[in-house]
Write a protein that holds these residues in place. Structure first.
Motif, PDB file in Angstrom:
ATOM      1  N   ARG A 197       0.833  -1.204   0.000  1.00 20.20           N
ATOM      2  CA  ARG A 197       0.000   0.000   0.000  1.00 20.20           C
ATOM      3  C   ARG A 197       0.872   1.259   0.000  1.00 20.20           C
ATOM      4  O   ARG A 197       0.532   2.256  -0.653  1.00 20.20           O
ATOM      5  CB  ARG A 197      -0.934   0.004   1.216  1.00 20.20           C
ATOM      6  N   ALA A 262      -3.833  -4.721  -1.646  1.00 18.08           N
ATOM      7  CA  ALA A 262      -3.227  -3.408  -1.439  1.00 18.08           C
ATOM      8  C   ALA A 262      -3.738  -2.375  -2.430  1.00 18.08           C
ATOM      9  O   ALA A 262      -3.538  -1.174  -2.227  1.00 18.08           O
ATOM     10  CB  ALA A 262      -1.712  -3.510  -1.541  1.00 18.08           C
ATOM     11  N   SER A 355      -4.957   6.816  -5.149  1.00 14.29           N
ATOM     12  CA  SER A 355      -3.968   6.679  -4.077  1.00 14.29           C
ATOM     13  C   SER A 355      -2.855   7.685  -4.236  1.00 14.29           C
ATOM     14  O   SER A 355      -2.499   8.040  -5.338  1.00 14.29           O
ATOM     15  CB  SER A 355      -3.381   5.259  -4.076  1.00 14.29           C
TER      16      SER A 355
END
Length: 355
Positions: A197, A262, A355
């Motif tokens: 992650r 992830a 992200s």
């Protein structure tokens, strides 16, 4: 540890056998019919003085390494790593680097990179991969991180090293790296999903993550290893130690699941490469790969087992000595045709990732 400031040679020896990627794998790993020639093969491809590890000047606290049976280990607060960080072990790591470079047909990576400008090498070790990558991509900024300051002081101007524990929250900005490289971290990480992650967060959209790890079990190339072969015991030792530490040595069995959890949703490109142990292959390149694998194992063998067996599994040092004697015998046995699986995975951060 040594404190000389000099650059370890990259991609040595200077000349490698011709590429053989177009030939079938089973043909490239056919056994050499003359195993008696293996001893001279070792001398012909390896100069023990050609790979040298250096240390950078760092604070006395970090350099006050823990000691176990005459070996030194990292002393980074709150971190744990099972391998030694001394010159003896580092030479083996550099041999393994050259072995993998040969096995990948003179390539440092497999992902289809296009003009990467910012690169992170997680767990850089001696720094040899990061140095070679920086030399190959002079316009890229290359950062190597590790728990120990064992990298050389003289490096390309576009390469730098940082002391860091990759299991702690990363301080790098979001969307900052074009490429993140991970290699040789089996038995080191408790939560791979969390690490992935962090990679996803710090990669630019479209950036690549690539990882290479040795896998278990060690196997026979053209016939199963005998039931009483010590390589079976060797694999069991590391599986058990990984379970006790909560840091798996079987990362490659699970990394696809962890990457998906992830947040990596793009195609996962995978590859498995057989790394022969010893000079038993007939093909010149793969014979050299096998000899460097043998030399790397012999150099690092005691370091691989000492902490794992005594500190994790509770063995007596005498028991470790017996195991290592059996493994050394197996490494030099040309009839086994044994190999280590080297597994690779690489994938992109989605272009539309939030992200």
């Amino acid at each position: 540890m040594a404190t000389e400031s000099h650059k370890p040679p990259s991609k040595s020896p200077p000349e490698s056998p011709p590429k053989s990627a177009s030939r079938p794998a089973d043909e490239r790993l056919q056994a050499d019919p003359d195993p008696e020639s293996l001893a001279s093969d070792v001398d012909s491809v390896f100069d023990a003085n050609s790979i040298i590890s250096s240390t950078a000047s760092i604070s006395s606290t970090i350099l006050n390494y823990r000691k176990l049976h005459g070996r030194t280990y990292q002393n980074y607060e709150g971190a744990e790593y099972w391998g030694p960080n001394d010159d003896r072990q580092n030479k083996g790591l550099d041999m393994a680097h050259h072995m993998m470079y040969l096995a990948f047909e003179d390539k440092l990576y497999l992902a289809p990179l296009e003009n990467p400008q910012k690169v992170l090498d997680v767990g850089t070790g001696t720094g040899i991969w990061a140095i070679d990558f920086a030399d190959e991509h002079p316009s890229a900024e290359v950062i190597g991180t590790d728990l120990s300051p064992i990298q050389p002081a003289w490096v390309p101007p576009n390469c730098k090293f940082e002391l860091d524990n990759c299991e702690q929250p990363w301080t790098y900005a979001e969307n900052s790296f074009d490429y993140i490289h991970i290699r040789g971290l089996v038995g080191c990480v408790q939560d791979w999903e969390a690490l992935y992650r962090q990679c996803l967060r710090c990669l630019k959209p479209g950036g690549w993550l690539e990882q290479h790890e040795f896998a278990l079990p060690i196997a026979g190339n053209d016939a199963p290893l005998p039931d009483d072969c010590v390589w079976h015991d060797w694999g069991s030792v590391f599986r058990e130690a990984g379970r006790k530490m909560g840091r798996s040595f079987e990362v490659t069995d699970h990394w696809e699941e962890w990457l998906r959890k992830a947040g990596f949703t793009e195609t996962l490109h995978t590859k498995s490469t057989r790394l022969p142990i010893g000079g038993w292959p007939r093909d010149p390149r793969w014979k050299e790969v096998g000899l460097f694998n043998q030399l790397s194992l012999e150099q690092g063998l005691e370091g691989f087992a000492t902490y794992i067996c005594t500190q994790v599994l509770g063995w007596r040092h005498e028991e470790v000595t017996v195991l290592l004697a059996k493994v050394r015998e197996a490494i030099g046995n040309p009839t086994y045709h044994a190999y280590y699986p080297l597994k690779t995975v690489y994938t992109q951060k989605p272009l539309t990732s939030s992200s």
